[in-house]
Design a protein around this motif. Structure first.
Motif, mmCIF file in Angstrom:
data_model
loop_
_atom_site.group_PDB
_atom_site.id
_atom_site.type_symbol
_atom_site.label_atom_id
_atom_site.label_comp_id
_atom_site.label_asym_id
_atom_site.label_seq_id
_atom_site.Cartn_x
_atom_site.Cartn_y
_atom_site.Cartn_z
ATOM 1 N N LEU A 1 -44.991 56.059 -58.805
ATOM 2 C CA LEU A 1 -43.588 55.650 -58.788
ATOM 3 C C LEU A 1 -42.967 55.773 -60.177
ATOM 4 N N ILE A 2 -43.685 55.317 -61.194
ATOM 5 C CA ILE A 2 -43.190 55.400 -62.574
ATOM 6 C C ILE A 2 -42.916 56.856 -62.943
ATOM 7 N N THR A 3 -43.856 57.742 -62.618
ATOM 8 C CA THR A 3 -43.711 59.158 -62.943
ATOM 9 C C THR A 3 -42.551 59.790 -62.178
ATOM 10 N N ALA A 4 -42.433 59.455 -60.891
ATOM 11 C CA ALA A 4 -41.381 60.043 -60.055
ATOM 12 C C ALA A 4 -39.997 59.645 -60.553
ATOM 13 N N LEU A 5 -39.826 58.374 -60.893
ATOM 14 C CA LEU A 5 -38.516 57.918 -61.357
ATOM 15 C C LEU A 5 -38.181 58.504 -62.728
ATOM 16 N N ARG A 6 -39.197 58.601 -63.562
ATOM 17 C CA ARG A 6 -38.984 59.176 -64.895
ATOM 18 C C ARG A 6 -38.507 60.629 -64.781
ATOM 19 N N SER A 7 -39.066 61.358 -63.825
ATOM 20 C CA SER A 7 -38.681 62.766 -63.648
ATOM 21 C C SER A 7 -37.240 62.908 -63.171
ATOM 22 N N GLN A 8 -36.689 61.836 -62.584
ATOM 23 C CA GLN A 8 -35.299 61.838 -62.115
ATOM 24 C C GLN A 8 -34.352 61.174 -63.116
ATOM 25 N N ASN A 9 -34.878 60.818 -64.299
ATOM 26 C CA ASN A 9 -34.085 60.121 -65.314
ATOM 27 C C ASN A 9 -33.500 58.812 -64.797
ATOM 28 N N VAL A 10 -34.271 58.124 -63.971
ATOM 29 C CA VAL A 10 -33.875 56.819 -63.442
ATOM 30 C C VAL A 10 -34.755 55.755 -64.092
ATOM 31 N N ILE B 1 -30.534 55.952 -55.461
ATOM 32 C CA ILE B 1 -30.624 57.065 -56.410
ATOM 33 C C ILE B 1 -29.809 58.253 -55.911
ATOM 34 N N GLU B 2 -29.900 58.524 -54.620
ATOM 35 C CA GLU B 2 -29.112 59.625 -54.039
ATOM 36 C C GLU B 2 -27.616 59.394 -54.205
ATOM 37 N N GLU B 3 -27.216 58.123 -54.272
ATOM 38 C CA GLU B 3 -25.792 57.790 -54.403
ATOM 39 C C GLU B 3 -25.382 57.538 -55.856
ATOM 40 N N GLY B 4 -26.283 57.799 -56.806
ATOM 41 C CA GLY B 4 -25.884 57.783 -58.205
ATOM 42 C C GLY B 4 -26.471 56.690 -59.072
ATOM 43 N N SER B 5 -27.403 55.908 -58.558
ATOM 44 C CA SER B 5 -28.011 54.857 -59.374
ATOM 45 C C SER B 5 -28.771 55.451 -60.551
ATOM 46 N N THR B 6 -28.664 54.776 -61.711
ATOM 47 C CA THR B 6 -29.437 55.193 -62.883
ATOM 48 C C THR B 6 -30.529 54.191 -63.228
#
Length: 220
Positions: A11-20, A202-207
């Motif tokens: 999860l940490i890696t996936a979110l980091r790759s999305q700049n979230v 995230i799809e709707e713009g969350s950072t």
């Protein structure tokens, strides 16, 4: 230890790759679990209760970025003012003034998110659009707080259309935040989405998302 190391790392890696940004919601979880997640590289942790946050902050590494994500009472702002990284749930100008006062005492500028009420449930806290605009019109006088963006929680519902519309409403308000010439408004963070709806958020713009049970397991 109740955390699933592999799932957390993914999860940490996936979110980091999305700049979230990921805020690990660690309320009522033991220091040992927080340290285990810290050892995986996680640095942002969110707490709901002032005393619990103060206790944990004193026991854990100094480079943790502590987020206060609960409903902060004005008379308790002084306890977290020396170290808190970001206060998520500011829902009144009076609370913002108290945070500013305590930040000044500690020779700091404290970053804050304004909490907007977009959900159907009346039990959730937050500003309506008129109250948000009123705060934004007066915030320039508070030199020791910085508005970094907005936070909001969608309805607890299986209706995906409803939830997405609430996230979109919050995103629209976020996009209107910037005001030329006001130096303590820097809208960089849109904090929306939790364990059950963070992918939609995230799809709707969350950072920034606040995730607890997916990292630490279900609360007792």
């Amino acid at each position: 230890m109740s955390i699933n190391v592999q799932a957390c790392q993914q999860l940490i890696t996936a979110l980091r790759s999305q700049n979230v940004s990921l805020v690990a919601v660690s309320k009522i979880k033991p220091v040992s679990d927080i340290k285990a997640l810290y050892d995986l590289g996680q640095r942002d942790f969110g707490e709901n209760y002032v005393q619990e946050l103060v206790d944990k902050q004193s026991q854990l590494p100094g480079d943790i970025r502590w987020h206060f994500i609960g409903h902060l009472q004005s008379n308790k702002a002084k306890y977290i003012a020396p170290f808190v990284h970001l206060i998520h749930g500011v829902d009144s100008f009076n609370l913002l003034k108290e945070i500013n006062k305590q930040a000044l005492k500690n020779n700091r500028v404290i970053d804050c998110l304004l909490q907007v009420h977009v959900a159907q449930e009346e039990t959730k806290f937050g500003l309506d659009e008129t109250e948000l605009n009123d705060i934004m019109a007066h915030v320039a006088v508070l030199k020791n707080v910085q508005i970094k963006g907005l936070m909001g929680m969608a309805s607890f519902s299986n209706d995906e259309v409803l939830v997405r519309n609430e996230f979109r409403q919050l995103k629209k308000l976020f996009e209107q935040l910037g005001q030329p010439g006001i130096t303590n408004i820097k809208p960089e963070i849109l904090s929306m989405g939790m364990s059950g709806d963070y992918t939609m958020a995230i799809e709707e713009g969350s950072t920034m998302v606040r995730v607890g049970s997916l990292l630490f397991g279900a609360r007792a």
